[in-house]
Design a protein around this motif. Structure first.
Motif: not given
Length: 636
Positions: A268-289
């Protein structure tokens, strides 16, 4: 009753059903609670709202009228509280015990209302109801004014982050709709509200039984020019827009892998918004995609916003699992393992500082230990009181530590990543709710210093496998005697050992601790940390402690490498231990001279599945030592 609240059957006939259903789907949803002191009229108010919004079926109404006659309703044909008070005990006592959730709808908005208990002993139930609420209706009996529970519930609602407060001054019919009474209560409440940080609220004079100013304006309060309660509920702004304006956060609930060609991350999206093409970070590892798709059952979306459940796919194969949090790469939340938090204790058994509990925050579950409270809050005076622990319904502030870093935001910014519950590891019962304030600075500044000499190298030098032989049992069971024999035999075999004895440790390291449950927990925590350091040095550590609680023994086990913790239960009956009573402790405990003595007025929780069990009724100390060594060395 206003025309807008008539049952909407005519709309179903006159309009296309699909259009009507679409209209219902587009209505916003408001979650609110009613709270206050006992008999302030919370259940009656909700019953009135359900009745006036025509959310009662004919058979329910008939049953309600029959129940009202049976309980002897005074001055009215219907006891509206019976619509909400569902438990037999509630109807018998005329009080609310459990949290009752009810749904109703008006042409403008849908509502879920939680009727929360007024009794102090059920404060934990009120916290449960408030945890998801957008608004709180604080009821006050016009005859009684601001009471202790009024203050308690107002403080809790504010603490839990309910930003919209309605002060419903009820039973105005019993004070002849006197404006002076209303004004005096309003003045008293405003003074208290300002003190605890409530900067704004809406005050409405009402009568739940008579219906004044609930769905229609009352002619009996011409001096009141504000909205009716339902008008306010229909128009008050909800923080949906605020959630969407904040940085993107999606706690991962599960990894969606229906086949080898698809791997997505659902939540469930808790806050904000996201779109295809957005750069994201997975935490706590810090990996990006980068987000490649936003998948739903109804097809892919061009964007996802707060409140939507979606599955995200990434351009790269990075590690991401349940409990992780996906955020925009340039706006990540914080990661830490030490915090200050407000805690509302919800269990009959007192909080034990140092005891490990499960901490559940969003989709993350970790082990957490709580330090002794910095203070407990007196909700009557708002004073900060000294406290060593927290009892049922107590509210305090304490530091806590998790066994690994977690993704969080202060509760004031995010309920999802700032609000947590604590769960007892043995019973799986929820024992507390909490709100994170901030991470402690030392959690960012203190790091583990790697050394060139490894624990494996130290163990190789000693030609042995490190281990902890953890002896547990009643006082007088024979733990110290057998442990001493075991160490002597191992020393003769050129094994490097160290014996930590309960009495000896209390002469130095733990001489500041007593024998309360909380002190016993801290005693074992410290010994466990010392034993861990000694195993890092390659030693075989032998400990002889009563260690009465399974939770703390499990805590020490979790500190050690797999297979290094060997629990040895020196199993002796209480009667036999009392017979031995070399130190005369049982005699003192029986006479009342010695408090908190294990087996007498403090419990002992025997191990369920120890690695070694020694029955001292059938085994001599020498034989026991041989069995323990054989087990230990047989596993090397």
């Amino acid at each position: 009753m206003a025309d807008g609240y008539e049952y909407e059957a005519d709309a179903l006939i006159a309009e296309d059903i699909d259009a009507y259903l679409e209209q219902q789907r587009e209505k916003s949803l408001l979650r609110f609670i009613t709270c206050g002191s006992v008999d302030d009229g919370k259940s009656t108010l909700i019953g009135r709202l359900l009745y006036d919004s025509k959310m009662i079926f004919e058979d329910q109404l008939a049953a309600l009228e029959a129940d009202s006659k049976r309980v002897g309703t005074q001055g009215q044909n219907i006891d509206f509280a019976l619509l909400v008070d569902g438990l037999a005990a509630e109807r018998e006592q005329g009080i609310t015990i459990d949290v009752a959730y009810r749904f109703f709808s008006t042409p403008k908005r849908k509502f879920i209302v939680a009727d929360t208990p007024g009794h102090e002993q059920y404060t934990r139930n009120m916290v449960t109801g408030a945890s998801t609420a957008d608004l709180a209706v604080i009821l006050i009996d016009a005859r009684k004014g601001v009471l202790t529970q009024t203050r308690r519930h107002s403080y809790l609602a504010h603490l839990i982050g309910v930003k919209n407060i309605v002060l419903a001054i009820n039973k105005m019919d019993l004070v002849d709709y006197d404006q002076g009474v209303f004004d005096r209560i309003l003045l008293a409440y405003r003074a208290f509200a300002t003190e605890i940080g409530i900067t704004s609220f809406t005050a409405i004079p009402i009568s739940g039984i008579a219906g004044d100013n609930i769905t229609t304006r009352s002619d009996r309060t011409p001096w009141y020019q504000g909205p009716t309660l339902i008008d306010h509920l229909e128009t008050v702004e909800i923080d949906v827009a605020a959630d969407r304006a904040r940085p993107f956060r999606l706690p991962v609930q599960w990894v969606n892998r229906p086949n080898l060609d698809f791997r997505g991350f659902s939540g469930l999206v808790a806050t904000g918004e996201v779109k295809p093409g957005d750069a994201i970070r997975v935490l706590p590892s810090g990996k990006t995609s980068t987000v490649t798709r936003i998948v739903t059952l109804d097809g892919d979306l061009d964007r996802a916003v707060a409140g939507q459940s979606v599955t995200l796919t990434f351009a790269d194969e990075i590690d991401c699992s349940r409990g992780d949090v996906i955020a925009l790469a340039d706006q990540p939340p914080q990661v830490a393992d030490q915090f200050e938090a407000s805690i509302v204790w919800m269990a009959e058994q007192e909080m034990l500082p140092g005891r490990p509990y499960w901490l559940k925050l969003g989709t993350q579950t970790v082990t957490a230990t709580i330090q002794a409270p910095k203070y407990q809050v007196d909700v009557n005076s708002m004073d900060h009181l000294a406290a060593k622990t927290l009892g049922l319904n107590a509210i305090g502030v304490a530091n806590l530590t998790t066994d690994r870093p977690i993704v969080f935001e202060p509760y004031a910014d995010s309920r999802t990543l700032g609000g947590f519950i604590l769960i007892d590891k043995l019973t799986n019962a929820t024992v507390a709710a909490g709100m994170l304030h901030f991470c402690l600075r030392r959690s960012q500044n203190v790091h583990w210093q790697a050394t060139d000499t490894s624990r494996e190298k130290r163990a190789d030098l000693k030609n042995q496998k490190p281990a902890v032989l953890w002896f547990t049992g009643l006082s007088g069971a024979g733990k110290s005697t057998i442990a001493n024999i075991v160490e002597k035999k191992l020393t003769r075999m050129n094994r490097h050992t160290f014996l930590l004895d309960g009495d000896n440790v209390r002469h130095g390291l733990n001489k500041d601790l007593g024998f309360t449950d909380a002190d016993r927990v801290e005693n074992i925590r410290r010994v466990g940390e010392v034993a861990k350091l000694m195993t890092d040095a390659g030693l075989i550590v032998i400990t002889a402690f009563i260690s009465p609680f399974r939770a703390e023994r499990d805590m020490v086990r979790a500190m050690m490498a797999p297979g290094e913790f060997v629990e040895v239960h020196i199993d002796t009956s209480l009667a036999e231990a009392e017979k031995r009573d070399v130190k005369g402790l049982y005699k003192k405990a029986r006479s009342g001279e010695l408090k908190n003595f294990t087996g007498i007025d403090s419990p002992y929780e025997a191990p369920d599945t120890p690695e070694i069990r020694i029955d001292t009724a059938a085994t001599s100390p020498e034989e026991a030592a041989e069995l323990i060594i054989a087990k230990l060395l047989g596993e090397e």
